[in-house]
Write an enzyme that holds these catalytic residues in place. Structure first.
Site, mmCIF file in Angstrom:
data_model
loop_
_atom_site.group_PDB
_atom_site.id
_atom_site.type_symbol
_atom_site.label_atom_id
_atom_site.label_comp_id
_atom_site.label_asym_id
_atom_site.label_seq_id
_atom_site.Cartn_x
_atom_site.Cartn_y
_atom_site.Cartn_z
ATOM 1 N N SER A 86 0.849 -1.187 0.000
ATOM 2 C CA SER A 86 0.000 0.000 0.000
ATOM 3 C C SER A 86 0.884 1.236 0.000
ATOM 4 O O SER A 86 2.018 1.197 0.486
ATOM 5 C CB SER A 86 -0.892 0.021 1.246
ATOM 6 N N TYR A 140 -1.518 -0.193 10.424
ATOM 7 C CA TYR A 140 -1.631 -0.594 9.014
ATOM 8 C C TYR A 140 -0.362 -0.244 8.231
ATOM 9 O O TYR A 140 0.163 -1.056 7.474
ATOM 10 C CB TYR A 140 -2.852 0.087 8.396
#
Length: 170
Positions: A120, A133
């Site tokens: 990501s 995250y």
């Protein structure tokens, strides 16, 4: 997955969401591709679940050419994340990804192929409340680099993709 199947590939999907598995199976049947896509219900954070799928594939002499590690868990906690939050997310996003790769690797070693890890942009840039995250996705980027070095001897390429935000139902 559907595009791969439409182009002639055999596709194996592992998903922990029973409803998503059922809906995907209905789509497969509606497109008359039930012989091209097999859906397994399982959770990558559960090693036994992944081992069962890997053993099923091995026992059916399935060779894997491409592995896409796309499963991920998210919570919007920064420093508010407690130890259980960390364990849950790490178990899916990092440990689960590594063990899926480890268990599928024997099905790829003979022919070689490609592993694609879904990272990501959050693994590259800092974002508020994304501590947990972002740490996982940064780890996936470096795990990808390590695996690329380790698996090149088997003619297996390992790459990661770092898209921006993609909201899903789960």
């Amino acid at each position: 997955s559907l595009l791969f199947a439409e182009r002639g590939y055999l596709v194996y999907v592992l998903d922990k969401d029973s409803t998503a598995c059922e809906k995907f199976s209905e789509d497969i049947n509606a497109r008359k591709m039930e012989n091209r896509i097999t859906v397994f219900k399982g959770d990558i954070s559960n090693r036994e679940s992944v081992a069962d799928v890997a053993n099923h594939l091995k026992n059916n002499n399935v060779m894997i050419n491409v592995l896409v590690n796309n499963a991920s868990a998210f919570n919007g906690k920064g420093l508010d994340a407690d130890e259980e939050d960390w364990k849950d997310i790490l178990n899916t996003n990092i440990i689960g990804t590594v063990f899926v790769t480890k268990l599928i690797l024997p099905l790829m070693q003979k022919e070689g192929g490609s592993i694609i890890n879904m990272a990501s942009i959050s693994g590259i840039v800092a974002q508020p409340h994304y501590l947990l995250y972002s740490a996982c996705k940064a780890a996936i980027i470096n795990i990808t680099r390590c695996l690329a070095l380790d698996l090149s001897q088997y003619n297996i390429r390992v790459n990661s993709i770092s898209p921006s935000t993609v909201w899903t139902e789960n």
